[in-house]
Design a protein around this motif. Structure first.
Motif: not given
Length: 550
Positions: A450-473
């Protein structure tokens, strides 16, 4: 889980209160709208330092209050250890006063920042591309492996035994040091003890000898004065006894006349009896007075012997010498018994050592079995994130001594490029690569603990397209077991959220204020379309946004 966040008088925020839901929440907004301010306010709740620059109005205090549902985190023991009041909905409040003083409260009880930070670690994890230091820490790397290996109970048993083992080690060191000390002193202590035993001291002996010495040293003076007392008392016609006896007889004749004369007679009769007794005792003393030079020599020598012993041991009485004799006797007994104590402690240490070895082997075996599975699970997440040739390896090496986590060292090795041998991740991974590996780690851990609430702060910087989609998934999958926030500029990730919040600036009367609102379905389509095409939203951008959301 973070339920509510209320902020007053912080940076560009005048006042806001927002409620959050579980699962996956998206936070978007233009650069400079106030997303970092929101994180700064949450940082205060986590126990970060604050200063007067945080105040929007320097005449008013700043208040940040967060409500957390902690019912699923099993944190009662954490609250008890810090002496906090446990509430299933726990309220953390930070206040910054215009004077610069900062105060923190947990469920309305004041706490210091260190205590707040300790609790906040169990509630909220803000993770950005620049906050991956944990991943390069070997103690964190071993915790990842142990969490997935479900080693919690084994580690608890190991740590308990390790505590006992360390105590036994300290006790053995103490006993061995005491034995050496006793050994160093033994010969001299035995000499001192034998000397005191041979002295055959009696507690009141010194006082009695000193009294007798005083008499024998002044024998002629004593004899002269005793003789004088007896002469005065017993002279036939004018002696004290004779005179008092005559007075007594006279009062006896009057005793029958009244109570007053009877009382006078009784008093003088008592005087006569007491005086007669004194005279008889003086007669006895006179008979005992013998000039005994030999006895005086013995007493002088015995007292000098006692005085020498007192000087040697730096005391003033025979009673203190007898105490020292008892202490020396106890040390002699202790020396005889200390080997037995050492033997018993070594036996106990060996028993605990064997238990530690057994548990450490079980932990190590569990790690060895889990490492390949964990490596594969991480690679399955990392490789689609723009690192198709990534290699991840948990290198497990045996240690010579026990550590707090067993008898292994664990290092996370990484390589992003084909043909390059994996090395320590802190040397081999860029910031972006580190961030994506950390995302994979958190995703895997979410399935195990059981992890605490996590906030990902713009860890997607520098990625796009399929990589971004995968990160979202990945984030969406994580949110099935925990509350996840993503602050993002990417529409592919924004479309994956269960709810969507927008941070924006609002200017009223020349005063800029940052605000946040939860978007409804239509507003969300517009926001994602704007992320796709900019301020001039096209029909195709709206259609694309709807497609992403669907």
């Amino acid at each position: 889980m973070l339920l509510t966040l209320a902020i007053k008088n912080y940076a560009l925020i005048d006042s806001l209160e927002i409620n959050f839901s579980d699962r996956f929440s998206i936070i978007t907004g233009e650069t400079g709208a106030g997303k970092s301010i929101l994180l700064g306010a949450l940082g205060l709740v986590l126990g970060n330092r604050a200063d007067l620059s945080s105040l929007k109005d320097e005449e008013q205090k700043c208040v940040v209050e967060a409500h957390f549902d902690v019912s699923k985190y099993d944190l009662k023991s954490v609250f008890e250890a810090s002496d906090f009041d446990y509430e299933e909905v726990t309220i953390i409040r930070r206040e910054i006063l215009p004077s610069g003083k900062s105060r923190a409260f947990v469920n309305d009880s004041p706490v210091n920042l260190q205590e707040l930070q300790g609790l906040a670690n169990f509630l909220l994890d803000i993770h950005s591309q620049h906050q991956t230091r944990d991943l390069i820490d070997e103690s964190y790397q071993i915790r990842i492996l142990d969490a997935v290996a479900q080693n919690k109970e084994l580690l608890a048993v190991f740590k308990k035994d390790l505590g006992v083992f360390k105590k036994l080690q300290k006790e053995l060191q103490r006993l061995q040091a005491e034995k050496q000390s006793l050994l160093n002193e033994q010969e001299y202590n035995n000499f001192l003890l034998e000397e005191l035993v041979q002295a055959n001291l009696k507690e009141s002996e010194q006082e009695e000898l000193e009294s007798e010495q005083e008499v024998l040293s002044n024998i002629e003076f004593v004899k002269e004065n005793i003789d004088k007392v007896l002469a005065l008392a017993k002279e036939e016609e004018i002696g004290i006894l004779s005179s008092v006896n005559e007075a007594k007889n006279s009062l006896q004749k009057l005793a029958s006349l009244s109570k007053e004369y009877q009382s006078l007679f009784e008093r003088i009769n008592s005087i006569y009896i007491e005086l007669d007794d004194v005279v008889e005792e003086c007669v006895g003393k006179q008979e005992q007075i013998v000039d005994d030079p030999g006895r005086l020599v013995y007493i002088n020598e015995r007292l000098q012997f006692i005085y020498n012993l007192q000087k040697k041991h730096n005391v003033n009485t025979v009673a203190e010498l007898l105490d020292i004799q008892n202490q020396l006797s106890e040390k002699a007994t202790k020396f005889d018994a200390i080997d037995s104590e050492i033997d018993q402690a070594e036996v106990q240490k060996e028993i605990v050592f064997n238990r530690l070895e057994k548990t450490a082997d079980e932990i190590s075996g569990s790690r060895q079995l889990t490492a390949p599975k964990l490596e594969q699970a991480l690679l399955e997440i990392v490789r689609p994130l723009g690192m198709p040739d990534a290699q991840i390896q948990f290198e497990i090496k045996p240690l010579e001594q026990f550590s707090e986590t067993g008898k292994d060292s664990v290092s996370l090795l990484f390589s992003a490029n084909k043909g390059m041998k994996p090395g320590p991740i802190k040397k081999m991974a860029s910031g972006g690569e580190m961030s994506r590996v950390m995302l994979a780690v958190k995703a895997v851990l979410a399935q195990s603990i059981d992890l605490p609430t996590i906030i990902f702060d713009e860890i997607d910087t520098g990625v796009s397209g399929e990589v971004a989609l995968k990160m979202g998934e990945i984030m969406k999958e994580m949110s099935k077991k925990m509350q996840v926030f993503a602050i993002t500029h990417l529409p592919q990730i924004a479309a994956k959220g269960n709810q969507h919040y927008k941070v924006f600036k609002n200017e009223v009367g020349g005063v800029v204020n940052s605000e946040i609102k939860q978007l409804d379905a239509n507003e969300r389509v517009v926001e994602i379309a704007e992320m796709l095409s900019g301020k001039n939203i096209t029909d195709s951008a709206l259609a694309h946004a709807q497609t992403l959301l669907n």
